[in-house]
Enzyme design. Structure first.
Site, mmCIF file in Angstrom:
data_model
loop_
_atom_site.group_PDB
_atom_site.id
_atom_site.type_symbol
_atom_site.label_atom_id
_atom_site.label_comp_id
_atom_site.label_asym_id
_atom_site.label_seq_id
_atom_site.Cartn_x
_atom_site.Cartn_y
_atom_site.Cartn_z
ATOM 1 N N ASP A 19 0.869 -1.168 0.000
ATOM 2 C CA ASP A 19 0.000 0.000 0.000
ATOM 3 C C ASP A 19 0.913 1.228 0.000
ATOM 4 O OD1 ASP A 19 -2.542 1.425 0.363
ATOM 5 O OD2 ASP A 19 -1.783 1.932 2.329
ATOM 6 N N SER A 20 0.340 2.396 -0.249
ATOM 7 C CA SER A 20 1.153 3.610 -0.190
ATOM 8 C C SER A 20 1.546 3.960 1.243
ATOM 9 C CB SER A 20 0.385 4.777 -0.814
ATOM 10 O OG SER A 20 -0.834 4.963 -0.146
ATOM 11 N N CYS A 29 -3.893 -1.050 -1.897
ATOM 12 C CA CYS A 29 -4.178 0.352 -2.228
ATOM 13 C C CYS A 29 -5.145 0.408 -3.413
ATOM 14 C CB CYS A 29 -2.866 1.038 -2.586
ATOM 15 S SG CYS A 29 -3.024 2.721 -3.163
ATOM 16 N N ASN A 30 -6.273 1.084 -3.228
ATOM 17 C CA ASN A 30 -7.263 1.199 -4.300
ATOM 18 C C ASN A 30 -6.701 1.941 -5.505
ATOM 19 O OD1 ASN A 30 -10.411 0.622 -3.345
ATOM 20 N ND2 ASN A 30 -9.004 0.944 -1.653
ATOM 21 N N THR A 31 -5.923 2.990 -5.242
ATOM 22 C CA THR A 31 -5.359 3.776 -6.337
ATOM 23 C C THR A 31 -4.404 2.916 -7.159
ATOM 24 O OG1 THR A 31 -5.538 5.751 -4.946
ATOM 25 C CG2 THR A 31 -4.131 5.909 -6.885
ATOM 26 N N GLU A 66 -6.203 10.401 8.801
ATOM 27 C CA GLU A 66 -4.834 10.327 9.327
ATOM 28 C C GLU A 66 -4.636 11.294 10.495
ATOM 29 O OE1 GLU A 66 -1.553 9.645 6.869
ATOM 30 O OE2 GLU A 66 -2.579 7.881 6.082
ATOM 31 N N CYS A 88 -11.432 3.217 -0.901
ATOM 32 C CA CYS A 88 -10.123 3.660 -0.402
ATOM 33 C C CYS A 88 -9.944 3.029 0.974
ATOM 34 C CB CYS A 88 -10.070 5.188 -0.329
ATOM 35 S SG CYS A 88 -8.567 5.818 0.471
ATOM 36 N N THR A 89 -8.728 2.594 1.243
ATOM 37 C CA THR A 89 -8.455 1.878 2.502
ATOM 38 C C THR A 89 -8.769 2.695 3.756
ATOM 39 O OG1 THR A 89 -6.190 2.705 2.401
ATOM 40 C CG2 THR A 89 -6.597 0.501 1.522
ATOM 41 N N HIS A 90 -8.748 4.028 3.644
ATOM 42 C CA HIS A 90 -8.976 4.853 4.832
ATOM 43 C C HIS A 90 -10.454 5.023 5.157
ATOM 44 C CE1 HIS A 90 -4.800 5.929 4.212
ATOM 45 N NE2 HIS A 90 -4.790 6.675 5.282
ATOM 46 N N TYR A 144 -0.627 8.147 -2.950
ATOM 47 C CA TYR A 144 -0.714 7.867 -4.380
ATOM 48 C C TYR A 144 -1.946 8.538 -5.012
ATOM 49 C CZ TYR A 144 2.756 4.013 -3.978
ATOM 50 O OH TYR A 144 3.880 3.259 -3.788
ATOM 51 N N GLY A 145 -2.943 8.834 -4.196
ATOM 52 C CA GLY A 145 -4.258 9.228 -4.706
ATOM 53 C C GLY A 145 -4.304 10.515 -5.504
#
Lengths: 279, 279
Positions: free
Chosen positions: B17-18, B80-82, B159, B191-193, B49-50
């Protein structure tokens, strides 16, 4: 290097930042020094710097400067507050041209305008953690009281053009709470993006509080340094501007104009491989 | 490669992931596959990365995967989705092991649970611009109506642990406006977040709306794939976990636990030079 001699070739001023933010510094520079050539590098493939470690920030800064050195620059301006906080000395040791950051000029101006020496500093996490502004202020006024606040949400709010959104006001209020509680008389904007939140910050802090933009202070300082060291371009020269980024030139061009306050004609893409920039 | 034979050595599942976000996917994987070894790489020196370009995202993803391949991995998960949106095919072409991203499993689950095929997709700018989710959904249900919204402020809000702050609600309301106007019956968290904003999103959308977490869907898919391809670890094995980052291991360790939902003992630092990771 003989500082008193004019360079033989028309040399440029190199400016680097992690992205578009440094264009607010370039804007201040161009206003004061229209006869100078500027080469701007935005390291957009690796931004933001404000959340990263000192070691990584230093490595990226040295790579950025190495790229600019190939462009016949007579001076390097570290427009990024985070990079200035960590990499100024390593850059000064590594390079054969003057390197100017935004920390010292910003601190100098804050000490100058602060009536009671109660100074608030806003910056990225990395800038605040470095303590660079605090140290620079205390070197000039050892009796100053410095209150530092990391404002990691300001950059995304500015980049997303949320400065007019009610959420931006709530976040500004949150970050400024400790500065209001400490009755600071001066607020130092220690990040290139923060001038775009200046109106909100003034509204929250009240009109009696001085706001210092370290980018403007830096540009003022550079004008003096160029003259002192006899590095100025000819008075009748017409400056050129070139722009390089490590990712997505079109996006930089589109967003950058808001920061620069004027059109950007052309942006070139570079790549960082093996610590060296290539095109 | 003979898919029906067990690997000779105990092999791991590589996850990249980023940054810390992919730990929400790892959390879902560990829950379902406690006997597996996981090697996680967070590219924290170059995140996020997004906001970056497809070319840069592909280059970073190939470098991340090359690092994981040296760790004896039997499969690579692009958490990472991106990165999944841009780099899945290049990775599948470059690597000799199965590569699973989050897009296809997320789209599959969204199509499964959506009653009327009115599906909202939330993601980073790059993910939304790629159209990857939209295409994946339409491949499964050509009559679906997909409404995509880029939510670039969600990652910084998560974050910075601002999910409980009133500003977060205002921003969630802003981003969800078009989905409410379109009466979507399903919202895909692309998105992971975003799972960390799930409660707010449910409150805003109302209880009748299905929420799909692509990370959980991906973990479910991987469990099936491992079994189908006979790549599972022994049932009585106790999985190990190792963590690598390209910047600031201590910060990753501190923030990461919130995303992983369990303690992280040790994080190792790697560097990307000349496109190859070194320690």
């Amino acid at each position: 290097m003989n500082m008193s001699a004019k360079p033989l070739l028309p040399a440029s001023i190199g400016v680097f930042d992690s992205g578009v933010g440094g264009l607010t510094v370039l804007h201040q520079l161009q206003k004061r020094l229209p006869q100078e050539n500027f080469v701007y590098l935005g390291d957009t493939a690796r931004l933001p710097y404000g959340d990263k470690s000192g070691d990584t920030i230093i490595r990226y800064s040295l790579e950025n400067a190495a790229f600019l050195m190939e462009k016949n620059v007579k001076m390097i301006v570290v427009a990024c507050n985070t990079a200035s906080s960590y990499a100024l000395e390593p850059l000064q040791q590594a390079l054969g041209v003057p390197v100017i950051g935004v920390i010292e000029p910003g601190a100098e101006q804050a000490v100058r305008v602060s009536e009671h020496g109660r100074i608030g500093v806003l910056g990225t996490k990395a800038t605040i953690n470095s303590g660079a502004y605090q140290k620079a202020i205390l070197r000039r006024n050892s009796r100053a009281n410095v209150f530092q606040v990391a404002c990691p949400l300001f950059v995304p709010l500015v980049e997303e053009r949320y400065t007019e959104h009610p959420a931006a006001r709530l976040i500004v209020q949150e970050y400024l709470k400790p500065l209001k509680a400490q009755h600071v008389d001066t607020v130092l904007l220690g990040c290139t993006h923060y001038p775009l939140l200046k109106d909100l910050i003034i509204e929250e802090m009240g009109l009696g509080v001085e706001i210092v933009d370290s980018g403007a202070s830096c540009a003022e300082k550079i004008k003096i340094v160029l003259k002192e060291w006899n590095l100025q371009a000819a008075n009748d020269a017409i400056g050129s501007h070139s722009y390089f980024v490590s990712d997505d030139p079109l996006k930089f061009q589109a967003i950058g104009q808001q920061f620069l306050g004027m059109a950007i004609d052309k942006v070139e893409l570079i790549s960082f491989f093996s610590g060296k920039a290539t095109r």
